[in-house]
Enzyme design. Structure first.
Site, short mmCIF file in Angstrom:
data_model
loop_
_atom_site.label_atom_id
_atom_site.label_comp_id
_atom_site.label_asym_id
_atom_site.label_seq_id
_atom_site.Cartn_x
_atom_site.Cartn_y
_atom_site.Cartn_z
N LYS A 13 36.88 34.04 43.18
CA LYS A 13 37.81 33.58 44.23
C LYS A 13 37.46 32.16 44.70
O LYS A 13 38.34 31.32 44.84
CB LYS A 13 37.78 34.53 45.44
CG LYS A 13 38.19 35.95 45.12
CD LYS A 13 38.29 36.81 46.37
CE LYS A 13 36.98 37.01 47.11
NZ LYS A 13 35.94 37.74 46.38
N ARG A 88 39.86 41.24 54.63
CA ARG A 88 39.05 42.17 53.85
C ARG A 88 39.18 43.60 54.36
O ARG A 88 38.55 44.50 53.78
CB ARG A 88 37.58 41.76 53.97
CG ARG A 88 36.96 41.15 52.72
CD ARG A 88 35.56 40.77 53.11
NE ARG A 88 34.60 40.56 52.10
CZ ARG A 88 34.25 39.36 51.65
NH1 ARG A 88 34.88 38.28 52.04
NH2 ARG A 88 33.26 39.25 50.80
N ARG A 127 24.11 33.58 39.68
CA ARG A 127 24.77 32.43 40.33
C ARG A 127 23.79 31.54 41.10
O ARG A 127 22.99 32.01 41.90
CB ARG A 127 25.83 32.97 41.30
CG ARG A 127 26.49 31.92 42.16
CD ARG A 127 27.81 32.38 42.71
NE ARG A 127 27.72 33.55 43.58
CZ ARG A 127 28.78 34.19 44.07
NH1 ARG A 127 30.00 33.78 43.77
NH2 ARG A 127 28.64 35.24 44.86
N ARG A 160 22.24 32.59 46.77
CA ARG A 160 22.60 33.23 48.03
C ARG A 160 21.71 34.44 48.28
O ARG A 160 21.35 35.15 47.35
CB ARG A 160 24.07 33.69 47.96
CG ARG A 160 25.05 32.58 48.13
CD ARG A 160 26.46 32.98 47.86
NE ARG A 160 26.86 34.27 48.40
CZ ARG A 160 28.12 34.72 48.41
NH1 ARG A 160 29.08 33.96 47.91
NH2 ARG A 160 28.42 35.90 48.91
N ARG A 171 27.81 45.67 47.99
CA ARG A 171 29.01 44.87 48.28
C ARG A 171 30.21 45.39 47.48
O ARG A 171 31.35 45.37 47.96
CB ARG A 171 28.75 43.39 47.97
CG ARG A 171 27.86 42.73 49.04
CD ARG A 171 27.21 41.46 48.56
NE ARG A 171 28.13 40.40 48.23
CZ ARG A 171 27.84 39.38 47.40
NH1 ARG A 171 26.65 39.30 46.82
NH2 ARG A 171 28.73 38.46 47.16
P1 AMP Z 1 31.77 36.09 50.51
O1 AMP Z 1 31.21 34.71 50.43
O2 AMP Z 1 33.26 36.13 50.64
O3 AMP Z 1 31.26 36.98 49.40
O4 AMP Z 1 31.22 36.73 51.88
C1 AMP Z 1 29.84 36.86 52.12
C2 AMP Z 1 29.61 37.78 53.29
O5 AMP Z 1 30.21 37.22 54.49
C3 AMP Z 1 30.21 39.17 53.19
O6 AMP Z 1 29.38 40.08 52.44
C4 AMP Z 1 30.30 39.58 54.66
O7 AMP Z 1 29.03 39.90 55.19
C5 AMP Z 1 30.74 38.26 55.30
N1 AMP Z 1 32.21 38.11 55.31
C6 AMP Z 1 32.94 37.15 54.68
N2 AMP Z 1 34.25 37.32 54.90
C7 AMP Z 1 34.37 38.44 55.66
C8 AMP Z 1 35.47 39.16 56.19
N3 AMP Z 1 36.74 38.77 55.97
N4 AMP Z 1 35.22 40.26 56.93
C9 AMP Z 1 33.96 40.67 57.17
N5 AMP Z 1 32.87 40.05 56.68
C10 AMP Z 1 33.07 38.94 55.93
#
Ligand code: AMP
Length: 218
Positions: A13, A88, A127, A160, A171
């Site tokens: 994404k 989400r 990554r 990360r 996740r």
């Molecule tokens: P991502 O970079 O999109 O994989 O997000 C990393 C982490 O940020 C996720 O595992 C959540 O802990 C938090 N996070 C990001 N976007 C959301 C969301 N829309 N709702 C809840 N937690 C989020």
């Protein structure tokens, strides 16, 4: 036009949103990036979010909704937004829809990226990202010439804290339980476009751009 990118962690994404931002002039808003910046800067939001990120849990809806809906009111979002990682949960989807409707705006298309689980895991645990220019590498298939150093700008590469085998499995479970219901929701609205997220990055971008030509005007 506003676009939502849906897909599991590691589906691409972020990479695709960056490419679409360049191709369209729309603004890429990534909730995960916003949280990582807040954690790095040690803000109250970052302190609240850190343990959720580290454990692969979702940050509570009210916090995420407040953060993203405030962000999209800024002028750089006036030409439309590419939402990456938001919504989400059904509650986040409802809040976004309501906020857009209040501004006579809408979601034009939801692009769902499909990548098989084995490939997702390899993408995530391999990554590495440049701290300086955010270029993304992968130890399995796109390794930098020198370990830990960005080929583009010489910046440091980092992994990360949530990109490890244990957390990625959790996740993926969280994605299935909390985010997958959105697929049916957007399919029912007739705005879901399913895209093969495997193969060359540029080819996937072409598929995304093609899907966007079918988007509903608001
Ligand atoms: P991502 O970079 O999109 O994989 O997000 C990393 C982490 O940020 C996720 O595992 C959540 O802990 C938090 N996070 C990001 N976007 C959301 C969301 N829309 N709702 C809840 N937690 C989020």
């Amino acid at each position: 036009m506003n676009i939502i990118l849906l897909g599991s962690p590691g589906a691409g994404k972020g990479t695709q949103a960056t490419a679409l931002e360049e191709a369209t002039g729309m603004k890429h808003i990534a909730s995960g990036d916003m949280f990582r910046t807040a954690v790095k800067e040690g803000t109250p939001l970052g302190k609240l979010a850190q343990s959720y990120l580290d454990n692969g849990e979702l940050v509570p809806d009210d916090v995420v909704i407040g953060m993203v809906l405030e962000r999209v009111t800024r002028p750089d979002c006036a030409n439309g937004v590419i939402f990456d990682g938001f919504p989400r949960t059904p509650e986040q989807a409802r809040a976004l829809q309501e906020a857009l409707q209040n501004h006579d705006d809408c979601i034009s298309a939801v692009l769902l990226l499909h990548v098989p689980k084995e490939a997702l895991i390899q993408r995530v645990i391999g990554r590495w990202t440049c701290r300086n220019c955010q270029a993304v590498y992968n130890t399995y298939y796109l390794a930098p010439q020198e370990a830990g150093i960005c080929d583009e700008c010489g910046g440091d590469l980092y992994q990360r804290s949530d990109d490890n085998l244990e957390t990625i499995n959790h996740r993926l479970e969280v994605y299935t339980a909390q985010t997958m219901p959105l697929v049916a929701h957007y399919r029912q609205q007739g705005i879901l476009h399913e895209i093969d997220g495997q193969g060359d990055v540029n080819e996937v971008t072409v598929r995304m751009v093609q899907a966007m030509t079918l988007a509903n005007p608001c």
